[in-house]
Design a protein around this motif. Sequence first.
Motif, PDB file in Angstrom:
ATOM      1  N   ALA A   1       2.531 -10.925  -7.162  1.00 44.63           N
ATOM      2  CA  ALA A   1       1.643 -10.048  -8.936  1.00 44.63           C
ATOM      3  C   ALA A   1       2.289 -10.658  -9.860  1.00 44.63           C
ATOM      4  CB  ALA A   1       2.597  -8.912  -8.719  1.00 44.63           C
TER       5      ALA A   1
ATOM      6  N   SER B   1      -6.616  -1.264  -1.767  1.00 42.66           N
ATOM      7  CA  SER B   1      -5.997  -2.522  -2.896  1.00 42.66           C
ATOM      8  C   SER B   1      -6.925  -3.932  -2.730  1.00 42.66           C
ATOM      9  CB  SER B   1      -4.774  -3.132  -2.289  1.00 42.66           C
ATOM     10  OG  SER B   1      -4.409  -4.306  -2.955  1.00 42.66           O
TER      11      SER B   1
ATOM     12  N   LEU C   1      -2.751  -8.391  -7.844  1.00 41.14           N
ATOM     13  CA  LEU C   1      -1.517  -6.641  -8.049  1.00 41.14           C
ATOM     14  C   LEU C   1      -0.555  -7.435  -9.612  1.00 41.14           C
ATOM     15  CD1 LEU C   1      -0.507  -6.846  -4.425  1.00 41.14           C
ATOM     16  CD2 LEU C   1      -1.755  -5.416  -6.126  1.00 41.14           C
TER      17      LEU C   1
ATOM     18  N   ALA D   1       1.970  -1.081  -9.636  1.00 39.78           N
ATOM     19  CA  ALA D   1       1.302  -2.043  -8.982  1.00 39.78           C
ATOM     20  C   ALA D   1      -0.463  -2.609  -9.318  1.00 39.78           C
ATOM     21  CB  ALA D   1       1.911  -2.884  -7.751  1.00 39.78           C
TER      22      ALA D   1
ATOM     23  N   LEU E   1       6.166  -8.531  -1.952  1.00 39.08           N
ATOM     24  CA  LEU E   1       4.937  -8.333  -3.011  1.00 39.08           C
ATOM     25  C   LEU E   1       5.305  -8.843  -4.877  1.00 39.08           C
ATOM     26  CD1 LEU E   1       3.042  -5.065  -3.788  1.00 39.08           C
ATOM     27  CD2 LEU E   1       4.243  -5.619  -5.271  1.00 39.08           C
TER      28      LEU E   1
ATOM     29  N   CYS F   1      -2.574  -0.424  -7.383  1.00 40.88           N
ATOM     30  CA  CYS F   1      -3.262   0.013  -6.000  1.00 40.88           C
ATOM     31  C   CYS F   1      -3.713   1.592  -5.653  1.00 40.88           C
ATOM     32  CB  CYS F   1      -2.107   0.189  -4.702  1.00 40.88           C
ATOM     33  SG  CYS F   1      -1.472  -1.132  -3.859  1.00 40.88           S
TER      34      CYS F   1
ATOM     35  N   ALA G   1      -1.414  -3.219   0.217  1.00 42.03           N
ATOM     36  CA  ALA G   1      -1.234  -4.151  -0.860  1.00 42.03           C
ATOM     37  C   ALA G   1      -1.147  -5.358  -1.343  1.00 42.03           C
ATOM     38  CB  ALA G   1       0.059  -3.445  -2.243  1.00 42.03           C
TER      39      ALA G   1
END
Length: 414
Positions: A315, A282, A286, A267, A311, A269, A241
């Motif tokens: 993001a 991905s 994100l 997020a 992540l 994906c 991701a």
Amino acid sequence: MELVINGGNKLSGEVKLHAAKNAVLPIIACCVLVGEDVVINNVPDLIDIHAMLDIIKSLGGSAEYDEGTVTVNCNSLVPTLIDRELTKRARSSIFILGPILSRFHEAKISYPGGCEIGTRPIDLHLSGLKQLGAEICETEKAIECKGNLNGSEIVLRLPSVGATENIMMAAVLAQGRTIIHNAAKEPEIADLAAFINACGGKVYGAGSDIIIIEGVEKLHGTVYTPISDRIVAGTYMIATAVCGGKLVLRDINLSYISSLVNFLTVAGCRLSYRANDMTVISSGRLSGIPKLSTGYYPYYPTDLQAPMLTLMSVAKGRSELKENLFESRFKHAVWLNEMGADITIDGTTAIVNGVKKLKGKEVFAEDLRGGAALVIAGLKAEGQTIVKNICHIDRGYEKIECLFSAIGGDIYRR
Ligand code: UD1
């Protein structure tokens, strides 16, 4: 040893998972209850697994690891004191207390070690064993237990994974019926029950919050393949991701990772699941996750909190991550901030403002999953990241550099 990572590559390919460390460890401990050969398949080559096998050997049992196959025989085991040199290598050493006591009516163990992610008490393990009839004496250096165990009804104050497993194993050779209320429901518990039943035990309801164990006189040997590692699976999924790409994970049960699947979808994906294979796609761009809390299964696992913080760091927007199980589990945040993340820790909550990029740095793995989070950050970051103190990572990921380089990461060990 350290890991050298040149970030920026997308991750693509297929991965076949090993058996779950957290399933294999109690199963090895459970072999103490069996007087015959037990063969366990698909076992990863991990420091924690070898620590448990060494404990079996120190007690006079035989335990061999050969290319993913573990063979254990505890026929001639003697319940002598398990030394601190052995127990400090892994917290899971405490699992062996219940089985030794159940079979030999006495057990002595030095206090366990493990990841520094909080105080990690063992009161539930000990009070459960007491309720089965054990007399327990805690000295400064060791825990000594003795007594013939009898089935009992035990209500856990909270659904501890390790305490549920320890009590379940202790009850297998106890006289009569044991009922555990508020038991942990993690898939590794159901897998341990399946193993015990494959050896001739009688465990019912594991995977729900009430587990019933009917005592049996003895167990017999078996060949067993534990469930695959949902935390390693989740680590790969989050890495894909974060870095972008397409990953296919073979042999993973969707229900083990459904909370992660939901959050990765939030997020941005694309995830699909067919015949035990999970595909993650991905773009690497994100969206933040407004609120995520860790919890007992089936809620979001604490062991995937650290990778998820990586992540959230990259993001778009603001994310909030609350850690509900362990009090000191945000040590990786400091290192992510060193790499350019914007994370503020407020008690047990991390508040994250996503940044456009991370920069390669020299960072330090403070614990197992936090170390994996830094590896993912290094795979995403601009430039070179060096991850030091990787002994923690080796406790839960077999050659993590090979895992990631096989799917396109530029990572090696030196
Ligand atoms: C297991 C996993 C670990 C995972 C954790 C939570 C293994 C080998 N390890 O650890 O990877 O992070 O579950 O999913 O399976 N507690 C007490 N008293 C006790 C025992 C636990 O208060 O006697 C508390 C702990 O401090 C913690 C919570 O219970 O807050 C959950 O811990 P527990 O489920 O026992 O974790 P472990 O079995 O140590």
